[in-house]
Design a protein around this motif. Sequence first.
Motif, PDB file in Angstrom:
ATOM      1  N   PRO A  16      21.944  91.300  61.588  1.00 19.98           N
ATOM      2  CA  PRO A  16      22.404  92.115  60.463  1.00 19.98           C
ATOM      3  C   PRO A  16      23.199  93.356  60.873  1.00 19.98           C
ATOM      4  N   LEU A  17      23.079  93.767  62.115  1.00 12.77           N
ATOM      5  CA  LEU A  17      23.823  94.939  62.566  1.00 12.77           C
ATOM      6  C   LEU A  17      25.297  94.630  62.762  1.00 12.77           C
ATOM      7  N   ASN A  18      25.630  93.336  62.944  1.00 14.38           N
ATOM      8  CA  ASN A  18      27.026  92.990  63.208  1.00 14.38           C
ATOM      9  C   ASN A  18      27.443  91.687  62.539  1.00 14.38           C
ATOM     10  N   ASN A  21      26.114  91.193  58.866  1.00 12.01           N
ATOM     11  CA  ASN A  21      25.903  92.462  58.161  1.00 12.01           C
ATOM     12  C   ASN A  21      25.809  92.239  56.657  1.00 12.01           C
ATOM     13  N   ASN A 139      18.435  94.911  58.561  1.00 12.82           N
ATOM     14  CA  ASN A 139      19.280  94.837  57.371  1.00 12.82           C
ATOM     15  C   ASN A 139      19.509  96.208  56.754  1.00 12.82           C
ATOM     16  N   GLY A 142      21.980  97.914  59.066  1.00 10.80           N
ATOM     17  CA  GLY A 142      23.303  97.321  58.866  1.00 10.80           C
ATOM     18  C   GLY A 142      23.967  97.858  57.612  1.00 10.80           C
ATOM     19  N   TYR A 143      23.179  97.997  56.559  1.00 15.02           N
ATOM     20  CA  TYR A 143      23.655  98.596  55.309  1.00 15.02           C
ATOM     21  C   TYR A 143      24.033 100.061  55.526  1.00 15.02           C
ATOM     22  N   HIS A 203      36.012  94.382  60.312  1.00 13.68           N
ATOM     23  CA  HIS A 203      34.828  93.716  60.852  1.00 13.68           C
ATOM     24  C   HIS A 203      35.055  92.218  61.013  1.00 13.68           C
TER      25      HIS A 203
END
Length: 210
Positions: A16-18, A21, A139, A142-143, A203
């Motif tokens: 979720p960090l990349n 995401n 998550n 990531g948000y 991204h």
Amino acid sequence: MSKLFSKENGAVFTGPLNINNPIAVQVLGICSALAVTSQLKPAIVMGLSVTVITAFSNVIISLIRKTIPNRIRIIVQLVVVAALVTIVSNILKAYVYDVSVQLSVYVGLIITNCILMGRLEAFALQNGPWESFLDGIANGLGYAIILVIVGFVRELLGSGSLFGFQLIPSSALMENGGLYLHNGMMTMPAMALIILACVIWAHRSYNKEK
């Protein structure tokens, strides 16, 4: 101990960090991303609030998942999230009241945030507490990362400041004989949408082959 930090759990945390995401890839939680990013400070507070609530709601639902009747699982999830949102909202009012006023109703609307409900349904109901905690933290972060990027750009270009501190001196402003002019449009929701679209484009271009 090795199981807690296994390769699978590492993927749960880093995804979720990349590469997965919640905003840049899944396009979830857009409303709050547009509404609270006119300044960097409320964007950070909102991101951290969602991170804490997502992580602990994931853990709670994971712990009780085998006792929840399927027909009322959504109601149970909403009750858990609402309780956590109420706690976080009261903490914000007690310790960062000015930011809580800026965030307005959007703290309460975390209850209906599709990132939260999506993780509870898709992950916490099928996995253990530790994995669910990692998923919630990842998550939420990531948000938060996307909110911080958008908030940074909007506040810097819109008012020439960050965290309320003026970075561009008044002597550089056009009305004082300088060359810089504040872009007031940056404080409008429409510009948040445009900046967010640019972030998503960048991204996806960077991770195109992945």
